[in-house]
Design a protein around this motif. Structure first.
Motif, PDB file in Angstrom:
ATOM      1  N   ASP A 140       0.438  -1.096  -0.083  1.00 16.32           N
ATOM      2  CA  ASP A 140      -0.074   0.616   0.238  1.00 16.32           C
ATOM      3  C   ASP A 140       1.430   1.206   0.235  1.00 16.32           C
ATOM      4  O   ASP A 140       0.550   2.207   0.276  1.00 16.32           O
ATOM      5  N   ASP A 141       2.356   1.121  -0.319  1.00 11.35           N
ATOM      6  CA  ASP A 141       3.442   1.974  -0.244  1.00 11.35           C
ATOM      7  C   ASP A 141       2.824   3.065   1.113  1.00 11.35           C
ATOM      8  O   ASP A 141       3.174   4.242   0.624  1.00 11.35           O
ATOM      9  N   ILE A 142       2.883   2.589   2.113  1.00  8.34           N
ATOM     10  CA  ILE A 142       3.367   3.169   3.358  1.00  8.34           C
ATOM     11  C   ILE A 142       3.814   3.834   3.777  1.00  8.34           C
ATOM     12  O   ILE A 142       5.230   3.120   4.321  1.00  8.34           O
ATOM     13  N   ASP A 143       4.458   4.963   4.370  1.00  6.56           N
ATOM     14  CA  ASP A 143       5.554   5.159   4.849  1.00  6.56           C
ATOM     15  C   ASP A 143       5.619   5.380   6.089  1.00  6.56           C
ATOM     16  O   ASP A 143       6.736   4.230   6.847  1.00  6.56           O
ATOM     17  N   VAL A 144       4.660   5.686   6.848  1.00  8.12           N
ATOM     18  CA  VAL A 144       4.423   5.608   8.318  1.00  8.12           C
ATOM     19  C   VAL A 144       3.406   5.225   9.042  1.00  8.12           C
ATOM     20  O   VAL A 144       2.305   5.358   8.417  1.00  8.12           O
ATOM     21  N   ALA A 145       3.364   4.397   9.764  1.00  2.63           N
ATOM     22  CA  ALA A 145       1.539   4.117  10.234  1.00  2.63           C
ATOM     23  C   ALA A 145       2.521   3.788  12.189  1.00  2.63           C
ATOM     24  O   ALA A 145       3.049   3.564  12.853  1.00  2.63           O
ATOM     25  N   ILE A 146       0.394   4.241  12.506  1.00  2.00           N
ATOM     26  CA  ILE A 146       0.736   4.678  13.592  1.00  2.00           C
ATOM     27  C   ILE A 146      -0.614   3.646  14.285  1.00  2.00           C
ATOM     28  O   ILE A 146      -1.521   3.768  13.819  1.00  2.00           O
ATOM     29  N   ARG A 147      -0.122   2.546  15.296  1.00  2.00           N
ATOM     30  CA  ARG A 147      -0.952   1.476  15.862  1.00  2.00           C
ATOM     31  C   ARG A 147      -1.380   1.867  16.987  1.00  2.00           C
ATOM     32  O   ARG A 147       0.162   1.944  17.825  1.00  2.00           O
ATOM     33  N   PHE A 148      -2.462   1.379  18.405  1.00  2.00           N
ATOM     34  CA  PHE A 148      -2.546   1.366  18.918  1.00  2.00           C
ATOM     35  C   PHE A 148      -2.953  -0.277  19.726  1.00  2.00           C
ATOM     36  O   PHE A 148      -4.112  -0.543  19.423  1.00  2.00           O
ATOM     37  N   ASP A 149      -1.750  -1.244  20.706  1.00  2.00           N
ATOM     38  CA  ASP A 149      -2.096  -2.771  20.479  1.00  2.00           C
ATOM     39  C   ASP A 149      -0.988  -2.962  21.772  1.00  2.00           C
ATOM     40  O   ASP A 149       0.710  -2.623  21.401  1.00  2.00           O
ATOM     41  N   PRO A 150      -1.154  -4.179  21.371  1.00  2.00           N
ATOM     42  CA  PRO A 150       0.352  -4.956  22.805  1.00  2.00           C
ATOM     43  C   PRO A 150       0.736  -5.502  22.578  1.00  2.00           C
ATOM     44  O   PRO A 150       1.600  -6.445  22.707  1.00  2.00           O
ATOM     45  N   GLY A 151       0.522  -5.739  20.674  1.00  2.00           N
ATOM     46  CA  GLY A 151       0.911  -6.328  19.415  1.00  2.00           C
ATOM     47  C   GLY A 151       2.652  -6.186  19.767  1.00  2.00           C
ATOM     48  O   GLY A 151       3.072  -5.058  19.841  1.00  2.00           O
TER      49      GLY A 151
END
Length: 311
Positions: A140-151
């Motif tokens: 998906d050509d994602i440069d930066v991602a922000i996630r909320f999880d304990p993984g």
């Protein structure tokens, strides 16, 4: 055999021809004549001392050594192309992928500050729940991602940028209409509002359950209420006096500051999850600049949160 520019040119012609198994199509792909491609490959075979193709009537078949060389050459040229693409200056937007509620409540209000500080870096923000790994970010050509999880994210650069705390929030109006709850005496007549999926695979009612187990285990038998697929919807319902939401501090601090929502009992519990910054192109200047800015913003937010909520 001495490696030189003619060998490199021959390898490139071979790699394309081997992938297509057709000299004419390879010539079109390389913007060369068919005879030039054929000559390059004959020269390469002469330098190597063995054949790479079995030339049949109107078709090509790789020899065993040709197959081995093709696997190596295609992998090498792909690595070179991807590296050059990453290193070249780019004026394309930085693709930032973020969970919807965090994007709406926390990141979006701060992006104008980033744009003011770095006007040459355009940002394209996309809010979605997609589970990410290296393949998904590349696809998906994602440069930066922000996630909320304990993984954990084994094949991505993952930085823990902000811890989170949980607290029940409601409007002053709602609490005035439910004095027994406001006093911590009873849940009778109170609707609990939930984010149904705070992270992928989260157990049902996990955030309210986490808070109750720490602060009010006697209320666990009454755990229930309305579930929403976005935390911002649960917060919106609380703002409309419909119940009590279990909120993350990053999503409601402004509402707490304004007095529109109250931290009902003044007690915060650590969330099982935290905010994670994921990147796949750490050498990209745009990624570096955005990542440093985001970490600074998280640090400032953490200081403000600590002062306001006495964490």
């Amino acid at each position: 055999m001495k490696f030189n520019s003619s060998i490199l040119t021959g390898l490139r012609c071979f790699e394309v021809a081997a992938g297509l198994l057709n000299f004419t199509k390879a010539a079109q792909a390389l913007n060369l004549t068919q005879s030039a491609v054929s000559q390059q490959i004959r020269n390469l075979e002469g330098n190597l001392g063995y054949s790479l193709f079995v030339r049949q009537h109107r078709s090509l078949v790789l020899t065993d050594k040709g197959k081995v060389l093709f696997e190596c050459a295609s992998r090498t040229f792909l690595d070179i192309e991807q590296t050059l693409r990453r290193l070249e200056p780019s004026d394309t937007p930085l693709q930032v992928n973020c969970l919807p509620s965090f994007a709406l409540q926390w990141l979006m209000p701060r992006l104008s500050d980033f744009q003011h500080l770095h006007p040459t870096i355009a940002v394209r923000l996309k809010a979605e729940f997609q589970t990410l790994d290296l393949h998904a970010m590349q696809a998906d050509d994602i440069d930066v991602a922000i996630r909320f999880d304990p993984g954990q994210y084994g094949n991505l650069k993952a930085d823990r940028i902000l811890d989170e705390y949980l607290m029940p929030v409601a409007t002053p109006k709602f609490l005035s209409e439910h004095p027994a709850f406001a006093a911590g005496q009873s849940l009778q007549g109170v609707t609990l509002l939930h984010d149904a999926t705070p992270w992928g695979g989260a157990p049902e009612f996990i955030e309210w359950r986490t808070w109750m187990e720490a602060e009010r285990p006697d209320w666990l038998s009454e755990l229930g209420g309305i579930q929403f697929n976005l935390a911002s919807l649960a917060i919106g319902a609380a703002l409309n006096h419909q119940g009590v939401a279990m909120a993350r501090t990053a999503l409601v601090l402004d509402e707490i500051k304004s007095g529109r929502l109250l931290n009902v009992f003044g007690r915060l519990v650590s969330s099982p999850a935290h905010y994670i910054l994921l990147t796949q192109r750490a050498e990209d200047r745009r990624t570096t600049v955005f990542s440093l800015w985001l970490k600074d913003e998280c640090s400032r937010f953490n200081d403000e949160r600590r002062q306001l909520l006495s964490i």
